[in-house]
Write an enzyme that holds these catalytic residues in place. Structure first.
Site, short mmCIF file in Angstrom:
data_model
loop_
_atom_site.label_atom_id
_atom_site.label_comp_id
_atom_site.label_asym_id
_atom_site.label_seq_id
_atom_site.Cartn_x
_atom_site.Cartn_y
_atom_site.Cartn_z
N CYS A 1 6.16 4.33 9.15
CA CYS A 1 6.82 3.38 8.08
C CYS A 1 8.23 3.81 7.81
O CYS A 1 8.91 3.03 7.59
CB CYS A 1 5.87 3.68 6.85
SG CYS A 1 4.41 3.02 6.97
N GLU B 1 0.86 -1.19 0.09
CA GLU B 1 -0.12 -0.21 -0.02
C GLU B 1 0.84 1.21 0.17
O GLU B 1 1.68 1.38 0.78
CB GLU B 1 -0.84 -0.04 1.25
CG GLU B 1 -1.80 0.96 1.22
CD GLU B 1 -2.53 1.23 -0.15
OE1 GLU B 1 -3.39 0.37 -0.47
OE2 GLU B 1 -2.44 2.26 -0.69
N LYS C 1 8.14 -1.63 -2.27
CA LYS C 1 7.78 -0.87 -1.28
C LYS C 1 8.83 -0.28 -0.28
O LYS C 1 8.71 0.85 -0.07
CB LYS C 1 6.68 -1.95 -0.68
CG LYS C 1 6.00 -1.12 0.71
CD LYS C 1 5.15 0.07 0.29
CE LYS C 1 4.84 0.95 1.51
NZ LYS C 1 4.16 2.26 1.52
P1 NAD Z 1 -1.89 -0.79 12.48
O1 NAD Z 1 -1.02 -1.13 13.60
O2 NAD Z 1 -2.61 0.42 12.53
O3 NAD Z 1 -2.93 -2.01 12.26
C1 NAD Z 1 -2.46 -3.09 12.44
C2 NAD Z 1 -3.81 -4.03 12.96
O4 NAD Z 1 -3.55 -5.53 12.88
C3 NAD Z 1 -3.91 -3.94 14.43
O5 NAD Z 1 -5.26 -3.07 14.63
C4 NAD Z 1 -3.68 -5.27 15.11
O6 NAD Z 1 -4.77 -5.49 16.26
C5 NAD Z 1 -3.98 -6.05 13.76
N1 NAD Z 1 -3.50 -7.35 14.27
C6 NAD Z 1 -2.27 -7.85 14.51
N2 NAD Z 1 -2.22 -9.24 14.53
C7 NAD Z 1 -3.31 -9.66 14.27
C8 NAD Z 1 -3.76 -10.92 13.98
N3 NAD Z 1 -3.05 -12.01 14.14
N4 NAD Z 1 -5.05 -11.03 13.47
C9 NAD Z 1 -6.03 -9.95 13.34
N5 NAD Z 1 -5.53 -8.84 13.60
C10 NAD Z 1 -4.19 -8.49 13.94
O7 NAD Z 1 -1.02 -0.82 11.21
P2 NAD Z 1 -0.98 -0.14 10.01
O8 NAD Z 1 -0.70 1.53 10.03
O9 NAD Z 1 -2.56 -0.41 9.47
O10 NAD Z 1 0.08 -0.70 9.02
C11 NAD Z 1 -0.11 -2.23 8.72
C12 NAD Z 1 0.80 -2.59 7.37
O11 NAD Z 1 0.79 -1.69 6.41
C13 NAD Z 1 2.40 -2.31 8.09
O12 NAD Z 1 3.15 -3.51 7.36
C14 NAD Z 1 2.68 -1.14 7.40
O13 NAD Z 1 4.14 -1.18 7.55
C15 NAD Z 1 2.00 -0.92 6.12
N6 NAD Z 1 1.85 0.23 5.79
C16 NAD Z 1 1.46 1.34 6.74
C17 NAD Z 1 0.95 2.82 6.01
C18 NAD Z 1 0.65 3.82 6.95
O14 NAD Z 1 0.53 4.89 6.37
N7 NAD Z 1 0.23 3.27 8.13
C19 NAD Z 1 1.13 2.92 4.69
C20 NAD Z 1 1.62 1.86 3.82
C21 NAD Z 1 1.89 0.69 4.38
#
Ligand code: NAD
Length: 465
Positions: free
Chosen positions: A278, A163, A222
């Site tokens: 990130c 993403e 990414k």
């Molecule tokens: P986040 O911490 O906001 O959300 C992750 C969610 O996953 C949490 O709510 C957690 O409870 C849940 N989770 C963890 N283990 C789980 C399991 N086994 N079963 C069910 N739920 C589970 O994280 P995010 O910011 O959404 O990032 C997610 C991924 O996307 C990361 O790898 C990040 O690097 C990537 N990413 C983030 C962004 C950003 O701007 N935040 C942008 C691009 C990519």
């Protein structure tokens, strides 16, 4: 081509929530269920009052309002959602490891592995599993190994679909993505899976913006994209330090170089340093991967981006101490902003946390105002650093609701987040309320130097003497 009608997304965070809301909104014939182990987060997604969603993003609540309960669902019933889905997105967190091998650099893949094992245990029919989380190159192989050794005869296709949204503009970024990247196996079943995912995005994006690659290129792209973006910030921030000592103006330099079409004008805004969940995590991971392949020069090159970012945060805090006559002990310093950027309530790796920590070490009394970040979150960010007792953090730092009233008797204001509302404050009133000389340290280059100096402030702007 396989027609997808049921999607499950594991992880209802900053990526899973907005991404799936947009897919549900644009694909009314597809049921989208977003699941999470965190009951509180799911309850927040299901709140009747859309102002209480767990994530603040402009435009998000409107999109959720249109689809929630129709074809967009938030639930903790993970097994049920996996079972029903033809396509499963994994969008869980992949933080930097805080223990064991690779501590402080490698991505912690325990949540990803738990998801893969959960899918392997529950799946009874063929599934397309999509890596939405940011993962080290070659993670798909590990996921495949877990999924293919279950002995339940289910066929899994693994896709990488990183993403690229930026927090604060997530909905707009999703609706008008520069590109969507889909990596998958170069086999006929891999192609069918890639096309099935592509068909979802084609509901609203032109086909030529949907790039298909092999899975390793997609995973690595990414990390590399984030490393390049962060590198630009560190590059201009390194120049900001030079500008401050040479009477050059970083904004003028950025504009001058940005006119060169090979450089371009975007992402040349100097600041107190990048934050967010990130950039740092992904560069550290890139550094770790390069080093683990023996590519030490490559690792050192990218690590420098982090070192400059740390330097920038430290420099900003040091400048406050030096300017306030080499001591901030007992002095009231008002922070405008705590989020890592405007239009988000996310504070992960926010520069404000580190600047506050440095000033608290100098015994400053800090008052923080942020329009979207809760008091609980601010204390939790500070306590997480473990620099001092939580009680000491609460004694020295207060979270306030009225940024204007709090300026009374303040020695200095530090602008840590570029919230638009700060530009519209009555700065003359603030000046009158503050102790004199009244200092403003603008870590976001938000305010007009000339006006601030005319009011009477001692005004310091990153990248300008
Ligand atoms: P986040 O911490 O906001 O959300 C992750 C969610 O996953 C949490 O709510 C957690 O409870 C849940 N989770 C963890 N283990 C789980 C399991 N086994 N079963 C069910 N739920 C589970 O994280 P995010 O910011 O959404 O990032 C997610 C991924 O996307 C990361 O790898 C990040 O690097 C990537 N990413 C983030 C962004 C950003 O701007 N935040 C942008 C691009 C990519």
């Amino acid at each position: 081509m396989k027609k997808i009608t049921e999607i499950c997304c594991i992880g209802a965070g900053y990526v899973g929530g907005p991404t799936m809301s947009v897919i549900a909104h644009k694909c009314p014939e597809i049921n989208v269920t977003v699941v999470d182990i965190n009951q509180e987060r799911i309850d927040q997604w299901n709140q009747a009052n859309l102002d209480d969603l767990p994530i603040y993003e402009p435009g998000l609540k409107e999109i959720v309002a249109q689809s929630r309960g129709k074809n967009l669902f938030f639930s903790t019933e993970i097994d049920k959602a996996i079972d029903k889905a033809q396509m499963i997105f994994i969008s869980v967190n992949t933080p930097t490891k805080t223990y064991g091998k690779g501590k402080g650099q490698a991505a912690d893949l325990k949540y990803i592995e738990l998801c893969a094992r959960n899918i392997a245990r529950v799946a009874k029919d063929d599934k397309i599993v999509v890596e939405k989380s940011t993962l080290p190159v070659r993670t798909a192989q590990a996921i495949k190994n877990i999924l293919q050794n279950t002995g339940n005869e289910v066929n899994f296709e693994i896709l990488s679909n990183p993403e690229f949204l930026a927090e604060g503009t997530a909905i707009n970024d999703l609706l008008n993505a520069d590109r969507v990247l889909i990596g998958g196996d170069e086999t006929s079943s891999g192609q069918i899976a890639k096309d099935a995912l592509s068909a979802i995005y084609e509901h609203w994006l032109p086909k030529d913006r949907i790039l298909q690659t092999n899975v390793w290129s997609s995973e690595l792209s990414k990390l590399v994209a984030n490393a390049f973006l962060a590198q630009r910030v560190s590059s201009i921030n390194s120049v900001s330090a030079l500008c401050e000592t040479t009477d050059a103006n970083v904004q003028e330099v950025a504009r001058a170089i940005g006119f060169d079409s090979r450089i371009g004008p975007k992402f040349l805004q100097s600041s107190v340093g990048f934050g967010g969940s990130c950039f740092q995590k992904d560069i550290l991971n890139l550094v770790y991967i390069a080093r683990s392949y023996g590519l030490n020069e490559v690792a050192d090159y990218w690590n420098q981006v982090i070192l400059i970012n740390d330097y920038q945060k430290r420099r900003f805090a040091d400048n406050i101490v030096t300017t306030l006559y080499n001591t901030v002990s007992g002095k009231k310093i008002l922070f405008y902003g705590w989020a890592f950027k405007k239009d988000t309530n996310d504070t992960r790796e926010s520069a404000a946390i580190y600047v506050a920590d440095a000033l608290l070490e100098e015994k400053a009394e800090i008052f923080v105002y942020d329009p979207k970040v809760s008091e609980k979150q601010i204390y939790s960010d500070l306590d997480y650093l473990n620099t001092r007792e939580p009680s000491e953090n609460r004694r020295l730092l207060k979270v306030i609701k009225d940024p204007i009233e709090a300026s009374k008797d303040a020695h200095a204001i530090a602008i840590l987040t570029e919230w638009d509302e700060f530009k519209d404050y009555d700065w003359e009133k603030i000046f009158d309320a503050m102790l004199k000389p009244a200092f403003v340290f603008d870590g976001r280059r938000l305010l007009d130097s000339k006006k601030m100096k005319e009011i009477g402030f001692k005004y310091y702007k990153i990248g300008q003497s």
